[in-house]
Enzyme design. Structure first.
Site, PDB file in Angstrom:
ATOM      1  N   LYS A  66       0.788  -1.232   0.000  1.00  8.95           N
ATOM      2  CA  LYS A  66       0.000   0.000   0.000  1.00  8.95           C
ATOM      3  C   LYS A  66       0.822   1.286   0.000  1.00  8.95           C
ATOM      4  O   LYS A  66       0.370   2.332   0.468  1.00  8.95           O
ATOM      5  CB  LYS A  66      -1.019   0.027   1.159  1.00  8.95           C
ATOM      6  CG  LYS A  66      -1.847  -1.213   1.342  1.00  8.95           C
ATOM      7  CD  LYS A  66      -2.285  -1.874   0.061  1.00  8.95           C
ATOM      8  CE  LYS A  66      -3.314  -1.097  -0.710  1.00  8.95           C
ATOM      9  NZ  LYS A  66      -3.566  -1.778  -2.035  1.00  8.95           N
TER      10      LYS A  66
ATOM     11  N   SER B  96      -4.641   2.865   4.144  1.00 10.02           N
ATOM     12  CA  SER B  96      -4.810   2.228   2.837  1.00 10.02           C
ATOM     13  C   SER B  96      -4.844   0.707   2.985  1.00 10.02           C
ATOM     14  O   SER B  96      -5.660   0.018   2.345  1.00 10.02           O
ATOM     15  CB  SER B  96      -3.660   2.654   1.913  1.00 10.02           C
ATOM     16  OG  SER B  96      -3.790   2.062   0.647  1.00 10.02           O
TER      17      SER B  96
ATOM     18  N   HIS C 127       7.165  -7.594  -2.372  1.00 12.72           N
ATOM     19  CA  HIS C 127       7.093  -6.949  -1.059  1.00 12.72           C
ATOM     20  C   HIS C 127       8.133  -7.553  -0.106  1.00 12.72           C
ATOM     21  O   HIS C 127       8.007  -7.418   1.114  1.00 12.72           O
ATOM     22  CB  HIS C 127       5.705  -7.140  -0.434  1.00 12.72           C
ATOM     23  CG  HIS C 127       4.606  -6.385  -1.109  1.00 12.72           C
ATOM     24  ND1 HIS C 127       4.723  -5.066  -1.500  1.00 12.72           N
ATOM     25  CD2 HIS C 127       3.341  -6.750  -1.449  1.00 12.72           C
ATOM     26  CE1 HIS C 127       3.581  -4.679  -2.057  1.00 12.72           C
ATOM     27  NE2 HIS C 127       2.728  -5.676  -2.043  1.00 12.72           N
TER      28      HIS C 127
HETATM   29  P1  A3P Z   1      -4.998   4.800  -1.067  1.00 12.73           P
HETATM   30  O1  A3P Z   1      -5.632   3.536  -0.572  1.00 12.73           O
HETATM   31  O2  A3P Z   1      -4.528   5.687   0.047  1.00 12.73           O
HETATM   32  O3  A3P Z   1      -5.824   5.531  -2.051  1.00 12.73           O
HETATM   33  P2  A3P Z   1      -0.124  -0.305  -3.659  1.00 12.73           P
HETATM   34  O4  A3P Z   1      -0.108  -0.222  -5.136  1.00 12.73           O
HETATM   35  O5  A3P Z   1       1.231  -0.388  -3.050  1.00 12.73           O
HETATM   36  O6  A3P Z   1      -1.068  -1.346  -3.179  1.00 12.73           O
HETATM   37  O7  A3P Z   1      -0.653   1.102  -3.123  1.00 12.73           O
HETATM   38  C1  A3P Z   1      -1.988   1.489  -3.300  1.00 12.73           C
HETATM   39  C2  A3P Z   1      -2.131   2.956  -2.934  1.00 12.73           C
HETATM   40  O8  A3P Z   1      -1.505   3.770  -3.932  1.00 12.73           O
HETATM   41  C3  A3P Z   1      -3.587   3.382  -2.866  1.00 12.73           C
HETATM   42  O9  A3P Z   1      -3.645   4.383  -1.841  1.00 12.73           O
HETATM   43  C4  A3P Z   1      -3.787   3.954  -4.265  1.00 12.73           C
HETATM   44  O10 A3P Z   1      -4.881   4.808  -4.386  1.00 12.73           O
HETATM   45  C5  A3P Z   1      -2.466   4.696  -4.433  1.00 12.73           C
HETATM   46  N1  A3P Z   1      -2.172   5.032  -5.840  1.00 12.73           N
HETATM   47  C6  A3P Z   1      -2.119   4.207  -6.904  1.00 12.73           C
HETATM   48  N2  A3P Z   1      -1.884   4.900  -8.033  1.00 12.73           N
HETATM   49  C7  A3P Z   1      -1.777   6.206  -7.672  1.00 12.73           C
HETATM   50  C8  A3P Z   1      -1.552   7.416  -8.386  1.00 12.73           C
HETATM   51  N3  A3P Z   1      -1.409   7.436  -9.707  1.00 12.73           N
HETATM   52  N4  A3P Z   1      -1.510   8.570  -7.681  1.00 12.73           N
HETATM   53  C9  A3P Z   1      -1.676   8.571  -6.345  1.00 12.73           C
HETATM   54  N5  A3P Z   1      -1.903   7.465  -5.611  1.00 12.73           N
HETATM   55  C10 A3P Z   1      -1.957   6.293  -6.275  1.00 12.73           C
END
Ligand code: A3P
Length: 284
Positions: free
Chosen positions: A42, A130, A99
């Site tokens: 996340k 998140s 991860h």
């Molecule tokens: P949130 O749940 O706070 O919105 P991962 O890919 O490591 O699982 O992380 C997911 C998080 O990255 C989520 O956060 C998601 O919305 C955010 N995310 C993914 N793409 C993004 C982007 N282009 N800009 C900002 N946040 C992004």
């Protein structure tokens, strides 16, 4: 647990599952042109996967799901790969997500040349929020979390979640931030100035791009750009599905943290990174 890591059960179906994955990780042969996108869950992993894929494809945009393009190392031995790409079948240069901690991520390569690691870290308060939402959404896979945020936040602090403690993970990689084959990035820096972080990443990968292409990638990979086609960032297998894109902001933690939780976080999570030089923005 796999090599000391808590990994969600649906990654490793069956009684042989954990052993299979453990063998796979231990015996994984890296190639000098491999690129690992590494993070604690996340933290913006999918965001970096998309950016790096576009860097390697000169700013091309595609409707293919990101998990088909950039496989997830720890999912490789799952019998329910679904849309996830099979690492064994992806052509080089292999762009992979993981991860894993610094200590156990595959490093050896037969030709002695080193592959590259791009680590993305995010402020732990937003990571926890998140992670809570994502874990709850995994219920549609029949394997999610049912409890309230108050309890999840404590599981998070204690590291009783997938991939263990945030502190150990991030600090383990931070110690290697100056290694020539490691690039350490932060989610908040991407939010502040995406083109400059895309440029930095492209140069690190020895793929210098024109300003036009850098700006195109930054636009396509902004939150608005990526939400134009949510199906690319949807995780699907069996009957379940969930989206990786949720809110995409810095500071959502303020909607969830009580003063008591904030105090506990400062004491048990943030005080541990004091003096290491690792700092985060908690709002922009
Ligand atoms: P949130 O749940 O706070 O919105 P991962 O890919 O490591 O699982 O992380 C997911 C998080 O990255 C989520 O956060 C998601 O919305 C955010 N995310 C993914 N793409 C993004 C982007 N282009 N800009 C900002 N946040 C992004």
């Amino acid at each position: 647990e796999i090599l000391g890591f808590r990994i969600p059960a649906f990654f490793v179906y069956g009684s042989q599952g954990p052993e299979l994955l453990c063998d796979f990780i231990t015996n994984f042969q890296t190639k000098s042109d491999d690129v690992f996108i590494v993070s604690y869950p996340k933290s913006g992993t999918t965001w970096m996967q998309e950016i790096i894929w576009q860097i390697y494809n000169n700013g091309e945009n595609t409707s293919k799901n990101i998990f088909e393009r950039v496989p997830f190392l720890e999912f490789s031995t799952s019998p329910i790969l679904g849309e996830f790409a099979d690492i064994a079948k992806v052509p080089s240069p292999r762009l992979m997500k993981s991860h894993l901690s610094y200590s156990i991520i595959p490093k050896g390569s037969s030709d002695g040349a080193k592959c590259k690691y791009i680590y993305i870290a995010r402020n732990p308060k937003d990571v926890a929020v998140s992670y809570f939402h994502f874990t709850v959404s995994l219920r549609s896979f029949g394997n999610g979390y049912n409890g309230p945020w108050e309890f999840f936040s404590k599981l998070f602090i204690d590291g009783n979640v997938g991939w263990n403690k945030w502190n150990d993970h991030v600090q383990g990689w931070w110690k290697h931030k100056d290694d020539p084959n490691v690039l350490f990035l932060k989610y908040e820096d991407l939010k502040k100035d995406l083109p400059s972080q895309v440029r930095l990443t492209a140069n690190f990968l020895n793929k210098p791009l024109s300003e036009d292409i850098i700006n195109r990638i930054a636009e396509q990979c902004s939150f608005n750009g990526m939400t134009k086609d949510l199906s690319r960032y949807t995780v699907r297998f069996n009957e379940g599905q969930t989206s990786i894109l949720r809110k995409g902001v810095v500071g959502d933690w303020k909607n969830y943290f009580t003063p008591e939780l904030n105090e506990r976080f400062e004491k048990e999570v943030l005080s541990k990174i004091e003096g290491t030089g690792l700092e985060f923005d908690f709002e922009l």
